[in-house]
Design an enzyme around this catalytic site. Structure first.
Site, PDB file in Angstrom:
ATOM      1  NE  ARG A 121      -0.545   0.399   4.976  1.00 10.78           N
ATOM      2  CZ  ARG A 121      -1.161   0.384   6.156  1.00 10.78           C
ATOM      3  NH1 ARG A 121      -2.464   0.207   6.225  1.00 10.78           N
ATOM      4  NH2 ARG A 121      -0.490   0.534   7.265  1.00 10.78           N
ATOM      5  CD  GLU A 133      -1.367   5.131   9.932  1.00  6.55           C
ATOM      6  OE1 GLU A 133      -0.646   4.355   9.289  1.00  6.55           O
ATOM      7  OE2 GLU A 133      -1.687   4.945  11.118  1.00  6.55           O
ATOM      8  CD  GLU A 149      -5.828   3.308  11.867  1.00  5.61           C
ATOM      9  OE1 GLU A 149      -4.873   2.574  12.191  1.00  5.61           O
ATOM     10  OE2 GLU A 149      -5.988   3.751  10.731  1.00  5.61           O
ATOM     11  CD  GLU A 187      -2.855  -3.925   8.591  1.00  3.75           C
ATOM     12  OE1 GLU A 187      -2.013  -3.059   8.892  1.00  3.75           O
ATOM     13  OE2 GLU A 187      -4.040  -3.668   8.271  1.00  3.75           O
ATOM     14  CG  PHE A 197      -1.589 -13.423  12.218  1.00  8.49           C
ATOM     15  CD1 PHE A 197      -2.486 -14.401  12.618  1.00  8.49           C
ATOM     16  CD2 PHE A 197      -0.796 -13.657  11.103  1.00  8.49           C
ATOM     17  CE1 PHE A 197      -2.578 -15.603  11.926  1.00  8.49           C
ATOM     18  CE2 PHE A 197      -0.876 -14.861  10.410  1.00  8.49           C
ATOM     19  CZ  PHE A 197      -1.769 -15.841  10.822  1.00  8.49           C
TER      20      PHE A 197
HETATM   21  C1  GAL Z   1      -2.409   1.925  10.835  1.00 13.54           C
HETATM   22  C2  GAL Z   1      -3.154   1.947   9.522  1.00 13.54           C
HETATM   23  C3  GAL Z   1      -4.199   0.871   9.449  1.00 13.54           C
HETATM   24  C4  GAL Z   1      -3.631  -0.427   9.922  1.00 13.54           C
HETATM   25  C5  GAL Z   1      -3.115  -0.257  11.325  1.00 13.54           C
HETATM   26  C6  GAL Z   1      -2.545  -1.519  11.917  1.00 13.54           C
HETATM   27  O1  GAL Z   1      -1.146   2.414  10.679  1.00 13.54           O
HETATM   28  O2  GAL Z   1      -3.750   3.199   9.300  1.00 13.54           O
HETATM   29  O3  GAL Z   1      -4.635   0.767   8.116  1.00 13.54           O
HETATM   30  O4  GAL Z   1      -2.592  -0.802   9.072  1.00 13.54           O
HETATM   31  O5  GAL Z   1      -2.102   0.677  11.319  1.00 13.54           O
HETATM   32  O6  GAL Z   1      -2.027  -1.289  13.193  1.00 13.54           O
END
Ligand code: GAL
Ligand code: ZN
Length: 681
Positions: free
Chosen positions: A118, A157, A310, A358, A360
Site C-alpha cells: 500500500r 497516515e 485507530e 494484517e 494477525f
Molecule cells: C495503521 C493503519 C491501518 C492499519 C493499522 C494496523 O497504521 O492506518 O490501516 O494498518 O495501522 O495497526
C-alpha cells in the site's frame, strides 16, 4: 467567514464516538448484517469505511462500481451508525502503477517502490493527483446528501516521500517560491562548503543517496518540501470534498509525533484532528508517551476535542514480537485518550481480517467471533461510553506549555552533529514525564504560540529557533513567565546556520547564562552533578561549558574538567524566571528540577500524593484517575465525588486495582466531612 464543522458536529446528538475501521469489502454480504447487529449491541456509532477500497470502487480507470458501497452506507444509515467515509487514495490500484509507473515512488537510491502493498504513490505525481481527484470527486458526488457519511477521512497516515524527477521539479518550484533567486538559495544552503554552488536551477536535486553527509540546509528544505507536497495533495482532496459537502468535517489520521509531516501546518488545514496510536504493551514508558501524544493531538486541535481514529484492542502484527493486552488494558488506554481530550475512541479494525498483511492484527471482533472475552470487553466499553457523554466537548485546562517544533526536529537530527544521542522527541518525553507523574496538565504548543496564559513554559529542545520566536520566549519571561530551556537549544537559525557567539545566542540575555563548548559525555558512566548546597545527582550523555552571567547556579558539575562549572542555571529576568539546563539530568534529577520550576510558577498537580503509576488529569469538571501500575492503590480525594464509571459515591478516597479508572465529578452539595466545600466562603 462561516465557522467550519468540527468534532462538535459529530458529537452533537451522538455523544462520544465509538467504533472502528470497517472493511466490509473483505467479507461476503451475509456477514454485513451480523456486523450491523453486533455494532449496535456494542454501542458503535462511527465506522471508517473505504480506506483501502480504490480497486473495488474503480476496477478500471474511469469505470466505477459503487453498488456495494451504496449498500454498506445504507446499512449503516439504517442502523444509525455514522460513517467516516474515506477517500481511497492511500492505496492506488495496481492499474495505476502498471499503466503509469511514474506514479510509483522512488527511494533515495533511485529504486522504484512497486504495488503489492500500500502507500505506493508519488506525492508530486500529476497523474496520481488527477486520478485521485477523479475518484474523490466521484465519491463526493455520489454520497453528498446520503445520511450516513458524517466525516471525511482523507487518505491514510500521510508520510510518503519520493525522490523521482517529477518530485525534483516540484522541489525546485517550491525552492523558487521560498528563495526567489539562486543566489539566495546558495546562501541559505551554504554552498560555498564542499564546492556545492548551484549555477542553474536544473542542477538542484532532492537529497538522493550521496557518497557522504548531505548538505544540512538542502536536507532541511527537503523535509519542509515533503511535508508541504503531501499537504498540497491533502488540500486538493479536501477542497473537492468541501465544495460538495460543506457541512461535513474533514480529517486525515496522524501518527502521533510523526517526523515527516509538520503537525502544526497540517492541523491548521483540517476540521478535525485525528490520530492513530498503538502504545507498546509492556513498555514502561508507554503510559507517559501515550499521554504526551494525546496532549500533542489536543495541541494540534488548538485545545479542542480530537478523535482517536485507530487503536488496538489487543496485540498488533507489525512489531517483531507482539505482546497482547491483558484484560482491561484497551479500556484503560481508551479512557486515557478520553481524559486527555478525545471525543471519539475508535479502533483498527472492526472485524479481524482472514487474509492480507494484517491477518494477525487485533480487532473488535476477533477471528474467534463475538462470543469471546475480547468482544465482551468491547461491548462493555462501548456501553460505558454512553454514560460518559457529558464529558464530550469539555476542555483539558493546562497552565504549563511545552514547545515543540517540526523544523527544529528535522534540523536537529541531521548527521554530523556533536552527538546523535540528543533527540527532539526523547527530550520532549524526558521533560514531560515528571509533569505527567505529578498530574500536571500540559499543552504542547508551537514556538509561535501565544504563551501569555501559561505559568510555566518548558522548551526541552529548540535547536532551531527564529529571531521572532526567541524574542517571544524572552518577552514571556520578562512579563512574568517561568521558562525552562533544555540543552543544545537556540543553536541554529531557520536556515540551519549556526548562530555565532556564546550560546544559546538568542536566549543568552534572558537566561543570564551562556556557553562556549558543547561537550558530549562518555557514554559508559554518568555525569556527576550537585545541587548548589545540596545533594549530588547523575546526568548523562551531554554537557556544556557554561558560565553564569547574572543567573544563579542551581547545579554544577562535580567531576572532570567541568568540576565547579554550572550545569543548571536560574535567572530572574523582568518579572519572570528563566532556567537553563546544560546537560541531560537522570529522571530523578529532572523531576527535582521540574518541581522547583513548578514552584517558581506556582503550579500544582491535579491531586497531591498520587501513587506511582497513577495518572491524574482533569477534563472539564471530571477528574480522571488511571492506574497504569501493577499494584492496587488507594488515592485520597479532597472532596466527595461521583464516579461516572461505577455510579458510586467516593467519599474520601478511591481504590484502584491495576488498570482501573475512576472518572470523578465533585458531588453537588456534599462537602467532604471536616473540610470546607470547594467554593464555599
Ligand atoms: C495503521 C493503519 C491501518 C492499519 C493499522 C494496523 O497504521 O492506518 O490501516 O494498518 O495501522 O495497526
Ligand atoms: Zn515521484
Amino acid at each position: 467567514m462561516t465557522a467550519r464543522p468540527g468534532m462538535h458536529t459529530l458529537t452533537e446528538g451522538r455523544g462520544l464516538l465509538f467504533g472502528g475501521d470497517y472493511n466490509p469489502e473483505q467479507w461476503p454480504e451475509e456477514v454485513w448484517a451480523e456486523d450491523a447487529r453486533l455494532m449496535r449491541a456494542a454501542g458503535v456509532n462511527l465506522v471508517t469505511v473505504g480506506v483501502f477500497s480504490w480497486a473495488r470502487l474503480e476496477p478500471e480507470p474511469g469505470v466505477y462500481d459503487f453498488g456495494w458501497l451504496d449498500r454498506v452506507l445504507d446499512l449503516m444509515a439504517d442502523n444509525e451508525i455514522a460513517v467516516d467515509l474515506a477517500t481511497p487514495t492511500a492505496s492506488p490500484p495496481p492499474w495505476l502503477g502498471h499503466r503509469w509507473p511514474e506514479t510509483l515512488p522512488v527511494d533515495e537510491a533511485g529504486h522504484r517502490l512497486w504495488y503489492g502493498s500500500r502507500n505506493q504513490f508519488c506525492p508530486s505525481s500529476s497523474v496520481y493527483r488527477q486520478r485521485a481527484l477523479e475518484i474523490v470527486t466521484a465519491l463526493a458526488d455520489r454520497y453528498a446528501g446520503h445520511p450516513a457519511p458524517a466525516l471525511w477521512h482523507v487518505g491514510n497516515e500521510y508520510g510518503q516521500v519520493c525522490h523521482c524527477d517529477e518530485s525534483a521539479a516540484a522541489f525546485r518550484t517550491w525552492l523558487r517560491d521560498r528563495y526567489g533567486d539562486l543566489g539566495t538559495l546558495n546562501d541559505a544552503w551554504g554552498t560555498t562548503f564542499w564546492s556545492q554552488h548551484y549555477g542553474d536551477w536544473a542542477e538542484i536535486l532532492p537529497p538522493r543517496r550521496a557518497p557522504y553527509i548531505i548538505n544540512p540546509g538542502q536536507r532541511l528544505d527537503w523535509w519542509r518540501f515533503c511535508s508541504d507536497a503531501l499537504l498540497d495533495h491533502f488540500r486538493a482532496e479536501r477542497d473537492v470534498l468541501r465544495e460538495r459537502t460543506p457541512g461535513t468535517p474533514v480529517t486525515t489520521n496522524f501518527m502521533g509525533l510523526f517526523k515527516p509531516i509538520d503537525g502544526w501546518a497540517w492541523a491548521a488545514e483540517e476540521d478535525v484532528v485525528s490520530n492513530d496510536w498503538y502504545p507498546e504493551p509492556g513498555s514502561p514508558l508507554a503510559p507517559a508517551l501515550t499521554a504526551l501524544t494525546h496532549d500533542v493531538m489536543r495541541g494540534l486541535a488548538g485545545g479542542r476535542p480530537w478523535l482517536l481514529m485507530e487503536q488496538a484492542t489487543n496485540g498488533v502484527n507489525w512489531r517483531p514480537h507482539n505482546l497482547p493486552k491483558p484484560p482491561g488494558q484497551f479500556r484503560l488506554e481508551s479512557l486515557q485518550a478520553l481524559a486527555r481530550g478525545a471525543d471519539g475512541l475508535c479502533y483498527f479494525q472492526w472485524r479481524a481480517s482472514r487474509f492480507g498483511a494484517e491477518r494477525f492484527h487485533a480487532a473488535m471482533v476477533p477471528h474467534a467471533g463475538a462470543e469471546t472475552r475480547l468482544h465482551a470487553e468491547v461491548r462493555a466499553h462501548g456501553q460505558e461510553l454512553r454514560g460518559l457523554g457529558s464529558v464530550a466537548g469539555a476542555p483539558v485546562p493546562a497552565k504549563v506549555a511545552m514547545v515543540f517544533d517540526w523544523a527544529s526536529w528535522w534540523a536537529l537530527e541531521e548527521r554530523g552533529r556533536p552527538s546523535d544521542r540528543l533527540n527532539a522527541t526523547e527530550q520532549l518525553l524526558d521533560y514531560y514525564v515528571p509533569l505527567w507523574e505529578r498530574g500536571v496538565s500540559v499543552d504542547v504548543v508551537p514556538p509561535s504560540a501565544d504563551l501569555s496564559a501559561y505559568a510555566l513554559v518548558v522548551v526541552p529542545n529548540l535547536f532551531l529557533v527564529g529571531d521572532r520566536d526567541a524574542a517571544a520566549l524572552t518577552a514571556y519571561v520578562r512579563g512574568g513567565g517561568v521558562l525552562v530551556v533544555g540543552p543544545f537549544s537556540g543553536v541554529v537559525d531557520p536556515r540551519a546556520h549556526v548562530r555565532t557567539g556564546r550560546f544559546p545566542a538568542p536566549l543568552r540575555e534572558v537566561l543570564g547564562a551562556s556557553g562556549e563548548e558543547w561537550l558530549p559525555a562518555p557514554l559508559d558512566r554518568p555525569v556527576r552533578c550537585r545541587w548548589s548546597g545540596g545533594d549530588g545527582f547523575d546526568a548523562h550523555t551531554w554537557t556544556e561549558l557554561l558560565a553564569a552571567e547574572g543567573a544563579e547556579v542551581v547545579a554544577e558539575f562535580t567531576e572532570g574538567d567541568l568540576a565547579g562549572r554550572p550545569a543548571v542555571t536560574r535567572h530572574r529576568s523582568g518579572e519572570g524566571v528563566a532556567w537553563y539546563v546544560g546537560t541531560m539530568p537522570a529522571p530523578a534529577a529532572l523531576s527535582e528540577l521540574t518541581g522547583r520550576a513548578l514552584a517558581d510558577a506556582g503550579v500544582e498537580g491535579a491531586l497531591p500524593g498520587l501513587p506511582p503509576g497513577v495518572e491524574a488529569v482533569r477534563r472539564g469538571d471530571v477528574l480522571f484517575l488511571l492506574n497504569h501500575g501493577t499494584a492496587t492503590v488507594r488515592v485520597p480525594l479532597p472532596h466527595e465525588a461521583d464516579d461516572l464509571l461505577t455510579g458510586s459515591l467516593a467519599t474520601d478516597h478511591v481504590t484502584l486495582t491495576p488498570r482501573a479508572v475512576a472518572a470523578l465529578r465533585p458531588h453537588p452539595g456534599r462537602p467532604h466531612p471536616g473540610r470546607p466545600h470547594p467554593g464555599a466562603s
